[in-house]
Scaffold this motif. Sequence first.
Motif, PDB file in Angstrom:
ATOM      1  N   VAL A 134      32.748 109.278  48.684  1.00  0.00           N
ATOM      2  CA  VAL A 134      34.265 108.395  49.156  1.00  0.00           C
ATOM      3  C   VAL A 134      35.678 109.093  48.882  1.00  0.00           C
ATOM      4  O   VAL A 134      35.445 109.946  47.702  1.00  0.00           O
ATOM      5  N   THR A 135      36.404 108.026  49.370  1.00  0.00           N
ATOM      6  CA  THR A 135      38.187 109.248  49.490  1.00  0.00           C
ATOM      7  C   THR A 135      39.286 107.957  49.665  1.00  0.00           C
ATOM      8  O   THR A 135      38.778 107.107  50.019  1.00  0.00           O
ATOM      9  N   PHE A 136      40.171 108.206  48.477  1.00  0.00           N
ATOM     10  CA  PHE A 136      41.092 107.607  48.212  1.00  0.00           C
ATOM     11  C   PHE A 136      42.340 108.412  48.273  1.00  0.00           C
ATOM     12  O   PHE A 136      42.836 108.862  47.987  1.00  0.00           O
ATOM     13  N   ASP A 137      42.299 107.269  49.605  1.00  0.00           N
ATOM     14  CA  ASP A 137      44.159 108.618  50.524  1.00  0.00           C
ATOM     15  C   ASP A 137      44.999 107.186  50.774  1.00  0.00           C
ATOM     16  O   ASP A 137      45.165 106.261  50.821  1.00  0.00           O
ATOM     17  N   LEU A 138      46.180 107.418  49.550  1.00  0.00           N
ATOM     18  CA  LEU A 138      46.866 106.827  49.383  1.00  0.00           C
ATOM     19  C   LEU A 138      48.592 107.759  50.370  1.00  0.00           C
ATOM     20  O   LEU A 138      49.030 106.800  50.915  1.00  0.00           O
ATOM     21  N   SER A 139      48.028 108.290  51.206  1.00  0.00           N
ATOM     22  CA  SER A 139      48.982 108.508  52.611  1.00  0.00           C
ATOM     23  C   SER A 139      49.683 108.104  53.592  1.00  0.00           C
ATOM     24  O   SER A 139      50.283 107.887  53.435  1.00  0.00           O
ATOM     25  N   ALA A 140      48.071 106.702  53.647  1.00  0.00           N
ATOM     26  CA  ALA A 140      48.675 105.451  54.300  1.00  0.00           C
ATOM     27  C   ALA A 140      49.554 104.317  53.791  1.00  0.00           C
ATOM     28  O   ALA A 140      49.635 103.289  55.384  1.00  0.00           O
ATOM     29  N   LEU A 141      49.518 104.525  52.472  1.00  0.00           N
ATOM     30  CA  LEU A 141      49.878 103.400  52.373  1.00  0.00           C
ATOM     31  C   LEU A 141      52.124 103.539  51.746  1.00  0.00           C
ATOM     32  O   LEU A 141      52.236 104.587  52.672  1.00  0.00           O
ATOM     33  N   THR A 142      52.156 102.669  51.787  1.00  0.00           N
ATOM     34  CA  THR A 142      53.833 102.752  52.174  1.00  0.00           C
ATOM     35  C   THR A 142      54.542 103.543  50.744  1.00  0.00           C
ATOM     36  O   THR A 142      53.163 103.244  49.719  1.00  0.00           O
TER      37      THR A 142
END
Length: 209
Positions: A134-142
């Motif tokens: 499972v991956t939680f990636d913050l890079s796609a957010l503003t």
Amino acid sequence: MAEAAGDGRRLRVDLDIDPSDDWDCPIVSEVPDASDVAVNAVGHECTVDVQPADGDGLVRARGEVSDDCLCRIFQGFGCVPHVRRVEDGTMLVTAYVDDRDTVRDVVGELREVLDHVRLVRLAVVEGPEATEQVTFDLSALTPKQREGLELAVVRGYFDGDRDVGLGELAAELGISKSALSQRLRTAQAKLVTDVFDEIEGAESDSSHG
């Protein structure tokens, strides 16, 4: 704190770290950009091998391990930090931890001594080859969504036994509860559905497996 997983399942955490101006560390003092860094810290001394991003020869430097050193903070939680790169003085650091309590504790302590610490990525990994589940990636957010969601994760807002409320988080960010609530909903919609429940489920399975 949750018990350490017994089946090889861990959390991988990626952090962007900006050192303070008076932080005396050979990781960032030798070259502004590096493609890889190897650190060997023993006692009060460390040796650092830095590979400049421009491909020039390896740079070796030595430093003193102090209480605010990156290595000592991670080691205090039983973690081994890997500095994957340095860009304009900002380090991308990866470490493997047993649970999200440790993530919060490490980030909290780092923020006490360093200027900026940003949670970039959180993933559940399993097995000897560290396969990501499972991956939680913050890079796609503003930036605002990332700021709000990162704070919520680090403070434990999504934990079942949380002791922090939306109002407390909103006050820390200087925005209203409704604005933060909307920001979190929008941010979560951009990520994998119920990713937090999946991460908690993976941790629970590993601790009872």
